[in-house]
Design an enzyme around this catalytic site. Structure first.
Site, short mmCIF file in Angstrom:
data_model
loop_
_atom_site.label_atom_id
_atom_site.label_comp_id
_atom_site.label_asym_id
_atom_site.label_seq_id
_atom_site.Cartn_x
_atom_site.Cartn_y
_atom_site.Cartn_z
N THR A 22 0.83 -1.20 0.00
CA THR A 22 0.00 0.00 0.00
C THR A 22 0.87 1.25 0.00
O THR A 22 2.01 1.23 0.48
CB THR A 22 -0.91 0.02 1.25
OG1 THR A 22 -1.66 1.25 1.26
CG2 THR A 22 -0.10 -0.06 2.53
N TYR A 68 -1.97 0.26 10.11
CA TYR A 68 -2.15 -0.45 8.85
C TYR A 68 -0.90 -0.33 7.98
O TYR A 68 -0.34 -1.33 7.52
CB TYR A 68 -3.38 0.09 8.12
CG TYR A 68 -3.46 -0.33 6.67
CD1 TYR A 68 -3.69 -1.65 6.32
CD2 TYR A 68 -3.29 0.61 5.66
CE1 TYR A 68 -3.75 -2.04 4.98
CE2 TYR A 68 -3.36 0.24 4.33
CZ TYR A 68 -3.58 -1.09 4.00
OH TYR A 68 -3.64 -1.47 2.68
#
Length: 161
Positions: free
Chosen positions: A117, A140
């Site tokens: 990501t 995250y």
């Protein structure tokens, strides 16, 4: 090629599974269906309904047949939630990824594709590149960065590409 796709019932994983099947590869989708959908798994793919936290199941799937590659898409993706429940994200995104790497390496898999990501990078108004400074601003992103770093070590030590 024979490819195992973790998180293959999610949006990106199922699209990848479909493309691989169309290209003539064999695909096994491994998914807990915690956020994916059984209906998203393309026809022609073998489906294993299991969680990556189930170490015995993961090991048996990877040793039960010869896979040429693992493509890893399974993860909790809600950045805001990661700041409320960091333990769940470290366990699900990092520990389960590490477990999958171990099983893959011990089963003779030499190719591992990881879906990361942009959240691994520092916040910036400029367009991101592979050379942008790293610096996640949430758990995250941190779990994805930790997994990327672990993969670098698995490549150096075990040749997992």
């Amino acid at each position: 090629m024979n490819i195992l796709i973790s998180g293959g019932a999610g949006y990106i994983g199922s699209a990848t599974a479909e493309a691989l099947l169309t290209a003539g590869h064999s695909v096994t989708v491994y998914d807990s269906l915690s956020s994916g959908h059984r209906g998203a798994v393309p026809a022609g793919a073998r489906f294993v309904h299991a969680d990556l936290a189930d170490a015995d199941k993961g090991k048996s799937v990877l040793t039960g047949e010869r896979f040429d590659a693992v493509m890893h898409f399974a993860a909790a993706i809600e950045a805001g939630e990661s700041m409320k429940e960091p333990g769940r994200f470290f366990e699900n995104n990092f520990v389960n990824s590490l477990r999958l790497m171990e099983h893959a390496m011990r089963s003779g898999v030499t190719r591992f594709v990881f879906s990361s990501t942009a959240a691994v990078y520092q916040s910036n108004d400029e367009p991101l590149t592979e050379d942008s400074p790293l610096g996640p601003t949430n758990v995250y992103g941190q779990t994805k960065l930790m997994t990327e770093q672990s993969l670098e070590w698995y490549q150096k030590i075990h040749g997992l590409h």
